[in-house]
Write a protein that holds these residues in place. Structure first.
Motif, PDB file in Angstrom:
ATOM      1  N   ASP A  50     -51.372  15.168 -64.499  1.00  0.00           N
ATOM      2  CA  ASP A  50     -51.296  16.632 -64.516  1.00  0.00           C
ATOM      3  C   ASP A  50     -49.864  17.133 -64.315  1.00  0.00           C
ATOM      4  N   ARG A  51     -48.981  16.792 -65.263  1.00  0.00           N
ATOM      5  CA  ARG A  51     -47.560  17.094 -65.118  1.00  0.00           C
ATOM      6  C   ARG A  51     -47.079  18.287 -65.957  1.00  0.00           C
ATOM      7  N   MET A  52     -47.988  19.037 -66.542  1.00  0.00           N
ATOM      8  CA  MET A  52     -47.565  20.148 -67.393  1.00  0.00           C
ATOM      9  C   MET A  52     -46.769  21.192 -66.601  1.00  0.00           C
ATOM     10  N   GLY A  53     -47.226  21.529 -65.408  1.00  0.00           N
ATOM     11  CA  GLY A  53     -46.537  22.559 -64.627  1.00  0.00           C
ATOM     12  C   GLY A  53     -45.116  22.170 -64.267  1.00  0.00           C
ATOM     13  N   ARG A  54     -44.908  20.923 -63.888  1.00  0.00           N
ATOM     14  CA  ARG A  54     -43.559  20.509 -63.525  1.00  0.00           C
ATOM     15  C   ARG A  54     -42.663  20.434 -64.759  1.00  0.00           C
TER      16      ARG A  54
ATOM     17  N   ALA B   1     -51.502  22.987 -82.477  1.00  0.00           N
ATOM     18  CA  ALA B   1     -50.453  23.853 -81.945  1.00  0.00           C
ATOM     19  C   ALA B   1     -51.069  24.931 -81.053  1.00  0.00           C
ATOM     20  N   TYR B   2     -50.397  25.209 -79.944  1.00  0.00           N
ATOM     21  CA  TYR B   2     -50.814  26.306 -79.080  1.00  0.00           C
ATOM     22  C   TYR B   2     -49.612  26.751 -78.253  1.00  0.00           C
ATOM     23  N   THR B   3     -49.791  27.801 -77.457  1.00  0.00           N
ATOM     24  CA  THR B   3     -48.700  28.367 -76.671  1.00  0.00           C
ATOM     25  C   THR B   3     -49.115  28.469 -75.213  1.00  0.00           C
ATOM     26  N   LEU B   4     -48.161  28.145 -74.343  1.00  0.00           N
ATOM     27  CA  LEU B   4     -48.387  28.276 -72.910  1.00  0.00           C
ATOM     28  C   LEU B   4     -47.441  29.311 -72.318  1.00  0.00           C
ATOM     29  N   SER B   5     -47.913  29.987 -71.282  1.00  0.00           N
ATOM     30  CA  SER B   5     -47.069  30.888 -70.509  1.00  0.00           C
ATOM     31  C   SER B   5     -47.363  30.686 -69.030  1.00  0.00           C
ATOM     32  N   VAL B   6     -46.353  30.902 -68.203  1.00  0.00           N
ATOM     33  CA  VAL B   6     -46.536  30.860 -66.757  1.00  0.00           C
ATOM     34  C   VAL B   6     -46.395  32.279 -66.238  1.00  0.00           C
ATOM     35  N   GLU B   7     -47.450  32.787 -65.649  1.00  0.00           N
ATOM     36  CA  GLU B   7     -47.449  34.134 -65.067  1.00  0.00           C
ATOM     37  C   GLU B   7     -47.556  34.008 -63.555  1.00  0.00           C
TER      38      GLU B   7
ATOM     39  N   GLN C 222     -55.228  28.155 -75.987  1.00  0.00           N
ATOM     40  CA  GLN C 222     -56.369  27.315 -76.363  1.00  0.00           C
ATOM     41  C   GLN C 222     -57.613  27.812 -75.657  1.00  0.00           C
ATOM     42  N   ASP C 223     -58.459  28.535 -76.349  1.00  0.00           N
ATOM     43  CA  ASP C 223     -59.660  29.089 -75.731  1.00  0.00           C
ATOM     44  C   ASP C 223     -60.579  27.968 -75.275  1.00  0.00           C
ATOM     45  N   GLY C 224     -60.792  27.908 -73.970  1.00  0.00           N
ATOM     46  CA  GLY C 224     -61.734  26.935 -73.415  1.00  0.00           C
ATOM     47  C   GLY C 224     -61.231  25.511 -73.358  1.00  0.00           C
ATOM     48  N   ARG C 225     -60.008  25.264 -73.834  1.00  0.00           N
ATOM     49  CA  ARG C 225     -59.519  23.880 -73.856  1.00  0.00           C
ATOM     50  C   ARG C 225     -58.406  23.645 -72.841  1.00  0.00           C
ATOM     51  N   GLY C 226     -57.995  24.675 -72.148  1.00  0.00           N
ATOM     52  CA  GLY C 226     -57.009  24.520 -71.100  1.00  0.00           C
ATOM     53  C   GLY C 226     -55.614  24.210 -71.604  1.00  0.00           C
ATOM     54  N   ILE C 227     -54.828  23.571 -70.761  1.00  0.00           N
ATOM     55  CA  ILE C 227     -53.414  23.374 -71.075  1.00  0.00           C
ATOM     56  C   ILE C 227     -53.139  22.023 -71.717  1.00  0.00           C
ATOM     57  N   TYR C 228     -54.144  21.132 -71.735  1.00  0.00           N
ATOM     58  CA  TYR C 228     -53.956  19.828 -72.370  1.00  0.00           C
ATOM     59  C   TYR C 228     -54.835  19.689 -73.612  1.00  0.00           C
TER      60      TYR C 228
END
Length: 350
Positions: free
Chosen positions: A235-239, A330-336, A344-350
């Motif tokens: 679970d290293r996406m945040g870092r 392809a998808y997009t991530l943001s940190v709020e 990714q609807d329902g698929r989370g960040i991975y």
């Protein structure tokens, strides 16, 4: 008549020396004895032919995400050595890779070179061993040992010299972590520390343990890029998002990129920058921000929007030059305010 006493040991040797030539031989032997008494801080284990051969290797990068080693990735790397000498580099550990790689490769030799510190890295013999290899593979462990022990030494120069003439390179886990222009150096970690967690970096991207360094190795196609391993498994996406935000905040690059690879997965990059993903893990994630972080300050939760992600599973392809892939998603991530949001609807960040 009583016995005539003679000087013993070294005093006796001195008593029989008569000529300048004999003195010269004595001094040479003494110098050799001193040098031989100095313990070697590096260790070298070699299987196969003791004599080096010169082949014409083909450039390429085997980027492995850690966990179980992938036979397919090692075979691919071996093939690029064209029957030359395959060298595993480590800072700690033993020669357990030798028999494994030797069973997969048709190589002149398979060897492990353990370079534990800067003293070993300064030894000219070590640099010569690296330069004679047709393939270099950097094993896992702790990348802090590679940065502290090898950066700015002949080991760094020798690896970069190999890369400059088109020799292939590979790395897994910590060995993967040091391949990009930008490196998470793990310099603030201790052996008994837990893994640097995503939630800690999102809460404070300037955490003391977030030590980033640059310009260690010069691997073609990995410029302006940082790598990470064990990605989805740990679970290293945040870092990773914190690393990218810091790189932009430093001004190191206005458009940094990331290749993050899961365990049991590998990215095999050809000389032209075209890559394929292999393995049984969740594959590889190719990230590139579209804008700088809105909030990236010490002690303040991160806000960082519009990071493009392209996830490539095994069997998919990615082009490092165009930064586009085939067979992935392809998808997009943001940190709020420290929380990751995904398109990714329902698929989370991975």
């Amino acid at each position: 008549m009583g016995k005539v006493s003679r000087p013993s040991g070294f005093l006796y040797i001195l008593s029989v020396i008569k000529t300048p030539l004999q003195w010269a031989v004595l001094l040479l032997c003494a110098a050799c004895a001193v040098e031989c008494a100095q313990p070697q801080s590096y260790k070298y284990f070699r299987l196969g032919n003791k004599e080096d051969v010169q082949t014409r290797p083909v450039a390429g990068i085997a980027m492995m995400g850690g966990g179980t080693d992938l036979d397919e990735a090692f075979r691919w790397l071996c093939e690029r050595g064209k029957g030359g000498d395959f060298l595993i580099l480590r800072a700690r550990g033993g020669d357990d890779y030798n028999s494994y790689v030797n069973g997969l490769c048709k190589a002149n030799s398979v060897a492990t070179l353990i370079v534990p510190d800067r003293t070993a890295a300064e030894d000219p013999v070590v640099a010569e061993i690296i330069r004679k290899a047709e393939v270099v593979f950097i094993a896992g462990g702790d990348q802090a040992n590679y940065i502290r022990g090898w950066k700015g030494t002949p080991v760094e120069s020798a690896i970069n010299d190999d890369l400059a003439v088109g020799k292939p390179i590979g790395g897994t886990s910590a060995g993967l972590a040091v391949l990009g222009e930008f490196v998470y150096g793990a310099m603030g970690d201790k052996a008994d520390d837990k893994d640097l967690a995503s939630e800690d970096v999102l809460a404070n991207p300037y955490l003391d343990r977030v030590t980033l360094v640059r310009e260690f190795l010069k691997v073609p196609h990995l410029e302006r890029l940082i790598t990470d391993s064990h990605f989805a498994k740990r679970d290293r996406m945040g870092r990773t998002l914190g690393f990218l935000a810091r790189i932009m905040k430093y001004g190191w690059s206005a458009s940094p990129r990331e290749v993050a690879i899961d365990e049991k997965s590998a990215v095999l990059v050809e000389a032209d920058g075209k890559a394929m993903v292999v393995g049984t893990g969740k594959g590889a994630y190719f990230l590139r921000p579209t804008m700088g972080p809105e909030v990236c300050e010490k002690g303040v939760v991160l806000t960082f929007r519009g990071v493009g992600v392209y996830r490539v599973p095994a069997g998919g392809h990615f082009d490092f030059l165009s930064w586009m892939g085939v067979g992935g998603m392809a998808y997009t991530l943001s940190v709020e305010r420290g929380k990751i949001e995904s398109t990714q609807d329902g698929r989370g960040i991975y």
